[in-house]
Design a protein around this motif. Sequence first.
Motif, PDB file in Angstrom:
ATOM      1  N   PHE A  85      10.272   6.135  -3.189  1.00 43.09           N
ATOM      2  CA  PHE A  85       9.424   5.929  -4.230  1.00 43.09           C
ATOM      3  C   PHE A  85       8.519   5.210  -3.835  1.00 43.09           C
ATOM      4  O   PHE A  85       8.770   3.885  -3.291  1.00 43.09           O
ATOM      5  N   ARG A  86       7.281   4.715  -4.352  1.00 40.47           N
ATOM      6  CA  ARG A  86       6.656   3.912  -3.944  1.00 40.47           C
ATOM      7  C   ARG A  86       6.018   2.816  -5.040  1.00 40.47           C
ATOM      8  O   ARG A  86       5.869   3.580  -6.456  1.00 40.47           O
ATOM      9  N   MET A  87       6.110   1.683  -4.545  1.00 36.40           N
ATOM     10  CA  MET A  87       6.242   0.357  -5.976  1.00 36.40           C
ATOM     11  C   MET A  87       4.844  -0.286  -5.538  1.00 36.40           C
ATOM     12  O   MET A  87       4.736  -0.761  -4.728  1.00 36.40           O
ATOM     13  N   ASP A  98       1.103  -1.038  -0.138  1.00 31.75           N
ATOM     14  CA  ASP A  98      -0.174  -0.303  -0.293  1.00 31.75           C
ATOM     15  C   ASP A  98       0.777   1.635  -0.022  1.00 31.75           C
ATOM     16  O   ASP A  98       2.224   1.506  -0.196  1.00 31.75           O
ATOM     17  N   ASP A  99      -0.076   2.655  -0.123  1.00 33.55           N
ATOM     18  CA  ASP A  99       1.136   3.529  -0.310  1.00 33.55           C
ATOM     19  C   ASP A  99       1.934   4.142   1.390  1.00 33.55           C
ATOM     20  O   ASP A  99       2.399   5.105   1.722  1.00 33.55           O
ATOM     21  N   ASN A 100       1.906   3.469   2.231  1.00 25.79           N
ATOM     22  CA  ASN A 100       2.765   3.812   3.796  1.00 25.79           C
ATOM     23  C   ASN A 100       4.450   2.989   3.449  1.00 25.79           C
ATOM     24  O   ASN A 100       4.516   2.905   4.268  1.00 25.79           O
ATOM     25  N   VAL A 101       4.658   2.622   2.701  1.00 26.45           N
ATOM     26  CA  VAL A 101       5.692   1.578   2.031  1.00 26.45           C
ATOM     27  C   VAL A 101       6.280   2.049   1.484  1.00 26.45           C
ATOM     28  O   VAL A 101       5.679   1.864  -0.151  1.00 26.45           O
ATOM     29  N   TYR A 102       7.526   2.139   1.241  1.00 23.74           N
ATOM     30  CA  TYR A 102       8.632   3.005   0.772  1.00 23.74           C
ATOM     31  C   TYR A 102       9.515   2.167   0.151  1.00 23.74           C
ATOM     32  O   TYR A 102       9.861   1.646   0.938  1.00 23.74           O
ATOM     33  N   ALA A 103      10.085   2.654  -0.931  1.00 26.47           N
ATOM     34  CA  ALA A 103      11.567   2.204  -1.551  1.00 26.47           C
ATOM     35  C   ALA A 103      12.182   2.894  -1.779  1.00 26.47           C
ATOM     36  O   ALA A 103      12.140   4.567  -2.103  1.00 26.47           O
ATOM     37  N   SER A 104      13.790   3.562  -1.665  1.00 27.46           N
ATOM     38  CA  SER A 104      14.167   4.735  -1.849  1.00 27.46           C
ATOM     39  C   SER A 104      15.630   4.105  -3.075  1.00 27.46           C
ATOM     40  O   SER A 104      16.009   3.336  -2.512  1.00 27.46           O
ATOM     41  N   GLU A 105      16.467   4.657  -3.286  1.00 28.43           N
ATOM     42  CA  GLU A 105      17.564   5.042  -4.409  1.00 28.43           C
ATOM     43  C   GLU A 105      18.375   6.342  -3.579  1.00 28.43           C
ATOM     44  O   GLU A 105      17.534   7.101  -4.190  1.00 28.43           O
ATOM     45  N   GLU A 106      19.255   5.714  -2.914  1.00 30.87           N
ATOM     46  CA  GLU A 106      20.444   7.662  -2.785  1.00 30.87           C
ATOM     47  C   GLU A 106      19.127   7.812  -2.077  1.00 30.87           C
ATOM     48  O   GLU A 106      18.624   7.727  -1.244  1.00 30.87           O
ATOM     49  N   ILE A 121      11.373   7.267 -12.771  1.00 32.97           N
ATOM     50  CA  ILE A 121      10.090   7.379 -12.046  1.00 32.97           C
ATOM     51  C   ILE A 121       9.166   8.108 -12.361  1.00 32.97           C
ATOM     52  O   ILE A 121       9.366   9.056 -12.301  1.00 32.97           O
ATOM     53  N   PRO A 122       7.926   7.836 -12.471  1.00 32.06           N
ATOM     54  CA  PRO A 122       6.450   8.413 -12.054  1.00 32.06           C
ATOM     55  C   PRO A 122       6.227   9.212 -11.431  1.00 32.06           C
ATOM     56  O   PRO A 122       6.790   9.335 -10.070  1.00 32.06           O
ATOM     57  N   ALA A 123       6.112  10.426 -11.012  1.00 29.07           N
ATOM     58  CA  ALA A 123       6.545  11.706 -10.334  1.00 29.07           C
ATOM     59  C   ALA A 123       5.409  11.495  -9.455  1.00 29.07           C
ATOM     60  O   ALA A 123       5.548  11.577  -8.069  1.00 29.07           O
ATOM     61  N   GLY A 124       4.266  10.780  -9.811  1.00 28.33           N
ATOM     62  CA  GLY A 124       2.883  10.594  -8.597  1.00 28.33           C
ATOM     63  C   GLY A 124       3.507   9.357  -8.021  1.00 28.33           C
ATOM     64  O   GLY A 124       2.719   8.941  -7.106  1.00 28.33           O
ATOM     65  N   ASN A 125       4.742   8.829  -8.023  1.00 27.25           N
ATOM     66  CA  ASN A 125       5.259   7.578  -7.503  1.00 27.25           C
ATOM     67  C   ASN A 125       6.340   7.728  -6.508  1.00 27.25           C
ATOM     68  O   ASN A 125       6.559   7.201  -5.229  1.00 27.25           O
TER      69      ASN A 125
END
Length: 274
Positions: free
Chosen positions: A139-141, A127-135, A191-195
């Motif tokens: 963002f949200r997958m 769901d949108d409360n889980v985040y990933a990151s690069e550097e 990465i789409p801006a909405g993500n």
Amino acid sequence: MGSHRIAAIRLDEERLAADLAVSEGFAYNDSYADFISTGLLRSTMLWNGTGTLDESALGDYEGAARPTPHGAALPYISELIGTLFRTEHLKFARFMRLAPGSVYVPHRDFLELKNDMLRIHLPVQTDDNVYASEENTVFRMRRGELWRLDATRTHSVGSFSDADRVHIICDFTAESLDQVLSVDVTPEADIPAGNVAVRPPLGADGRRALLGLAGVLDPRNYQDIRTLLIKQHFLTDVSGDEVFTLLKEIASAGGHEELLTRATKHEEYCMVRR
């Protein structure tokens, strides 16, 4: 950015729900416990070099991957893997279940391998409360999206959700997505801006507040403070690499040489060699 969304795919909800129900009874392992600061990450192999569940970590080998008993027990997910990808290039496919409230220590992958690998994620429960990151990009997958993740760059995951996050993660020996994908899609370039998650600046006051943790740091709360810094990465514009920098500054300012050494060694393990 090395990571980007490839495409969104349509999932068969009924068949996916059946596979997810079966997966509840799997025997999972904690092979990636070194990269969890708090919470629980459970994983199991769906495809690997031996076709057995005993092979639980990444490694170099010749030839293509074979389904494990857990892979064979998930007919819809196995069908997805076989339909979406050219499996002759597949080395590992894993079922990764991240518990609510868990956060990864920022790290880089494939350090222990001789061959370059290409990683693709397919979220099947999130769901949108889980985040990933690069550097320094968070963002949200989202569910049903295929993602290329550049695991050679500093990355992390933070769950602020009340439910498990479940991803199918596939690693290939390939130089490009064209070698891997067996479906006719034009991968998105970014990465789409909405993500992308919008995070406010930490600011000078916020940084001073974090460095003030030197006054309370001790071996009993070291992991808690490390977790707080990682969460700050997802909440403000602290980069993944800055997490270890801040942790070492806090340990040094508090006069904790043993904790400074601990943080330095862990950073090297996560970022440089293992």
